[in-house]
Design a protein around this motif. Structure first.
Motif, PDB file in Angstrom:
ATOM      1  N   UNK A   1       0.806  -1.219   0.000  1.00  0.00           N
ATOM      2  CA  UNK A   1       0.000   0.000   0.000  1.00  0.00           C
ATOM      3  C   UNK A   1       0.842   1.274   0.000  1.00  0.00           C
ATOM      4  N   UNK A   2       2.121   1.155   0.280  1.00  0.00           N
ATOM      5  CA  UNK A   2       2.966   2.322   0.502  1.00  0.00           C
ATOM      6  C   UNK A   2       2.914   3.338  -0.650  1.00  0.00           C
ATOM      7  N   UNK A   3       3.170   2.932  -1.907  1.00  0.00           N
ATOM      8  CA  UNK A   3       3.151   3.950  -2.974  1.00  0.00           C
ATOM      9  C   UNK A   3       1.783   4.589  -3.183  1.00  0.00           C
ATOM     10  N   UNK A   4       0.746   3.857  -2.896  1.00  0.00           N
ATOM     11  CA  UNK A   4      -0.611   4.386  -3.074  1.00  0.00           C
ATOM     12  C   UNK A   4      -0.974   5.336  -1.943  1.00  0.00           C
ATOM     13  N   UNK A   5      -0.497   5.045  -0.730  1.00  0.00           N
ATOM     14  CA  UNK A   5      -0.644   6.004   0.365  1.00  0.00           C
ATOM     15  C   UNK A   5       0.075   7.306   0.009  1.00  0.00           C
ATOM     16  N   UNK A   6       1.277   7.172  -0.537  1.00  0.00           N
ATOM     17  CA  UNK A   6       2.092   8.346  -0.847  1.00  0.00           C
ATOM     18  C   UNK A   6       1.466   9.209  -1.946  1.00  0.00           C
ATOM     19  N   UNK A   7       0.901   8.550  -2.976  1.00  0.00           N
ATOM     20  CA  UNK A   7       0.473   9.288  -4.163  1.00  0.00           C
ATOM     21  C   UNK A   7      -1.007   9.689  -4.157  1.00  0.00           C
ATOM     22  N   UNK A   8      -1.832   8.973  -3.400  1.00  0.00           N
ATOM     23  CA  UNK A   8      -3.274   9.211  -3.542  1.00  0.00           C
ATOM     24  C   UNK A   8      -4.003   9.530  -2.244  1.00  0.00           C
ATOM     25  N   UNK A   9      -3.321   9.386  -1.114  1.00  0.00           N
ATOM     26  CA  UNK A   9      -3.994   9.538   0.177  1.00  0.00           C
ATOM     27  C   UNK A   9      -3.510  10.806   0.876  1.00  0.00           C
ATOM     28  N   UNK A  10      -4.450  11.571   1.359  1.00  0.00           N
ATOM     29  CA  UNK A  10      -4.165  12.813   2.093  1.00  0.00           C
ATOM     30  C   UNK A  10      -3.924  12.531   3.578  1.00  0.00           C
ATOM     31  N   UNK A  11      -4.732  11.610   4.133  1.00  0.00           N
ATOM     32  CA  UNK A  11      -4.645  11.276   5.551  1.00  0.00           C
ATOM     33  C   UNK A  11      -5.258   9.902   5.754  1.00  0.00           C
ATOM     34  N   UNK A  12      -4.886   9.256   6.860  1.00  0.00           N
ATOM     35  CA  UNK A  12      -5.475   7.957   7.183  1.00  0.00           C
ATOM     36  C   UNK A  12      -6.036   7.992   8.595  1.00  0.00           C
ATOM     37  N   UNK A  13      -7.158   7.287   8.747  1.00  0.00           N
ATOM     38  CA  UNK A  13      -7.764   7.058  10.052  1.00  0.00           C
ATOM     39  C   UNK A  13      -7.833   5.543  10.208  1.00  0.00           C
ATOM     40  N   UNK A  14      -7.199   5.011  11.247  1.00  0.00           N
ATOM     41  CA  UNK A  14      -6.955   3.573  11.324  1.00  0.00           C
ATOM     42  C   UNK A  14      -7.574   2.976  12.584  1.00  0.00           C
ATOM     43  N   UNK A  15      -8.145   1.788  12.433  1.00  0.00           N
ATOM     44  CA  UNK A  15      -8.781   1.084  13.544  1.00  0.00           C
ATOM     45  C   UNK A  15      -8.569  -0.415  13.369  1.00  0.00           C
ATOM     46  N   UNK A  16      -8.987  -1.184  14.356  1.00  0.00           N
ATOM     47  CA  UNK A  16      -8.898  -2.635  14.260  1.00  0.00           C
ATOM     48  C   UNK A  16      -7.520  -3.177  14.607  1.00  0.00           C
ATOM     49  N   UNK A  17      -7.372  -4.490  14.474  1.00  0.00           N
ATOM     50  CA  UNK A  17      -6.133  -5.161  14.868  1.00  0.00           C
ATOM     51  C   UNK A  17      -4.918  -4.674  14.085  1.00  0.00           C
ATOM     52  N   UNK A  18      -5.117  -4.228  12.857  1.00  0.00           N
ATOM     53  CA  UNK A  18      -3.989  -3.854  11.999  1.00  0.00           C
ATOM     54  C   UNK A  18      -3.660  -2.364  12.046  1.00  0.00           C
ATOM     55  N   UNK A  19      -4.247  -1.626  12.968  1.00  0.00           N
ATOM     56  CA  UNK A  19      -4.082  -0.179  12.964  1.00  0.00           C
ATOM     57  C   UNK A  19      -2.617   0.247  13.083  1.00  0.00           C
ATOM     58  N   UNK A  20      -1.830  -0.439  13.906  1.00  0.00           N
ATOM     59  CA  UNK A  20      -0.427  -0.058  14.076  1.00  0.00           C
ATOM     60  C   UNK A  20       0.396  -0.408  12.843  1.00  0.00           C
TER      61      UNK A  20
END
Length: 479
Positions: A387-406
């Motif tokens: 997901x790293x390149x897509x976070x970098x190029x297309x995502x402004x911010x993330x809000x994370x929950x659940x077991x995988x949040x960290x």
């Protein structure tokens, strides 16, 4: 297994209630078999048990008792999600008793030909779309399988002039031996469900069972853009007639887009008005169908779903011109890039069905950017670095929950995102998700998109991805 009717007076064990288990149990009871249904859940969590009890079917809840599987057991039909490691399944296999899923039973029962659709992503959209297209072509489809109606119910109601359009999971296909769809579709294969299959080899082999029993008069539709699909084709074990589809290649035969989309997913998204969906027949004659921009749902992944659906319908004998209206008018399926509403200039999209990274990447690629992403869920061991390149190029911010949040927060930080909000568990799942939506709304500005696309299964917090999606929509509606 033998014909379902041949199990009269024989002992059959059905593992797992739910809709498919109830359907199978009622079918074999009707055919005169001695049916025992077993579910590991407590009786109060099995509302279907009373209906079967009233019919005279033996129902055992609350665990797997000793003596459930014996040498006298003729067949075990298990819920697809039950692992092969559970004791009753293991005992049956050790005793040489066949263990199947409902798919096998329905196939042997059905008088109608079956279109089987599988893939890691896009199954429900493609299955639903094919159903609407065949309906428009007056081919009397019955849409069933993993999508809603149990296959055994569909098989019992079908006649020879129907088509059963079946969404099939790898769990369902793994439990088949004779299943032979008239038309099969493999949309794509990405890494998922490895906790169940134990590795990609078993996952791919389970998907490939879709083609195992097909003959030269059958049809196999495969994605020429997908490496696993290409490898399956190149192995040369498919006996059916192959129809490839591609959004990134101009094919000498099959269904494709001209000019094609760029192969590089990192390339800027575009919606060139001149892109045309084309079918090229075996004589090399190209038949333009319609421009991509006229499809009823956006995104290159939905363009791929449309190509697969067209190929499947043509293989079934549908008239091409009758497919145009549903191609234009289909508006998608709940929890798959579903517009949940707009608030203060921000659009909220429910993509709860994105239970793996590949599905989230597809969703991110469907928008031009400025995305506030809500993600996270069940931890199946992935590091999510894809997901790293897509976070970098297309995502402004993330809000994370659940077991995988960290884990996802780590990826976001590697991508250089400065706004990473981790939502710790609140009193219940609904409150936690509601908090996540409020946090996303506080970040989003007019023109932004808040996208629920978790990249994870839902079972750490929710009963299903459907429940997760509906709670998201409710939260968005109450901002």
């Amino acid at each position: 297994m033998e014909s379902p009717a041949s199990y009269r007076d024989k002992r059959i064990v059905v593992l797992g209630l739910a809709k498919s288990g109830v359907s199978v149990a009622k079918l074999f009871h009707k055919l005169g078999a001695q049916v025992t249904v077993n579910d590991n859940k407590d009786r109060q969590l099995c509302p279907e048990a009373d209906e079967l009890d009233a019919l005279g079917v033996s129902v055992i809840c609350g665990g797997h008792p000793e003596g459930l599987i014996t040498k006298e057991t003729a067949l075990v039909v298990k819920n697809p999600g039950i692992p092969y490691s559970v004791e009753p399944v293991r005992q049956a296999l050790e005793l040489g008793i066949e263990v199947v899923t409902e798919v096998e039973v329905a196939y042997l029962l059905s008088p109608a030909p079956i279109i089987g659709i599988t893939g890691s992503n896009g199954k429900t959209t493609t299955t639903t779309w094919i159903g609407e297209m065949l309906e428009a072509a007056n081919m009397q489809p019955i849409v069933a399988g993993n999508i809603g109606t149990p296959l055994c119910e569909a098989a019992q109601s079908a006649e020879e002039d129907n088509w059963i359009v079946a969404e099939l999971s790898s769990f369902q296909l793994k439990g088949t031996t004779q299943f032979q769809p008239k038309v099969s579709l493999l949309l794509n294969v990405v890494e998922t469900h490895l906790d169940y299959h134990g590795g990609m080899d078993d996952y791919i082999a389970s998907k490939a069972k879709l083609f195992a029993n097909q003959a030269s008069e059958d049809w196999a539709v495969l994605n020429a853009d997908d490496p696993v699909c290409r490898h399956i084709i190149e192995e040369g074990n498919i006996k059916a007639q192959i129809i490839p589809f591609s959004i990134t290649q101009t094919l000498t035969y099959g269904v494709f887009i001209e000019p094609p989309f760029p192969e590089d997913l990192a390339a800027p998204a575009d919606s060139a008005a001149e892109r045309m969906i084309v079918h090229r027949d075996r004589d090399g004659i190209a038949h333009p169908i319609l421009p991509v921009y006229e499809l009823g749902i956006p995104g290159r992944h939905n363009a791929a779903n449309a190509l697969a659906a067209i190929a499947g319908c043509l293989a079934a004998g549908a008239e091409l011109q009758l497919l145009l209206k549903p191609l234009r008018e289909f508006r998608g399926v709940e929890h798959r890039l579903e517009l949940a509403g707009e608030y203060k200039g921000v659009a909220y999209y429910n993509n709860s069905k994105a239970t793996n990274s590949a599905a989230t990447i597809i969703a991110l690629r469907s928008f031009p950017g400025r995305i506030v992403l809500i993600a996270g869920g069940l931890d199946r061991g992935s590091d999510y670095l894809e997901l790293l390149p897509h976070f970098r190029d297309q995502v402004k911010a993330v809000v994370l929950l659940g077991e995988t949040r960290s884990k996802l927060a780590h990826v976001a930080e590697l991508a250089g995102l400065t706004t990473v909000i981790i939502v710790e568990p609140e009193k219940d799942a609904e409150a936690t998700l509601h908090r996540a939506v409020r946090e996303a709304a506080s970040i989003a500005e007019p023109g932004d998109i808040v996208l629920l696309s978790p990249a994870c299964a839902s079972w750490d917090m929710f009963k299903s991805y459907e429940q997760r999606g509906r709670m998201f929509k409710q939260s968005a509606h109450t901002l």
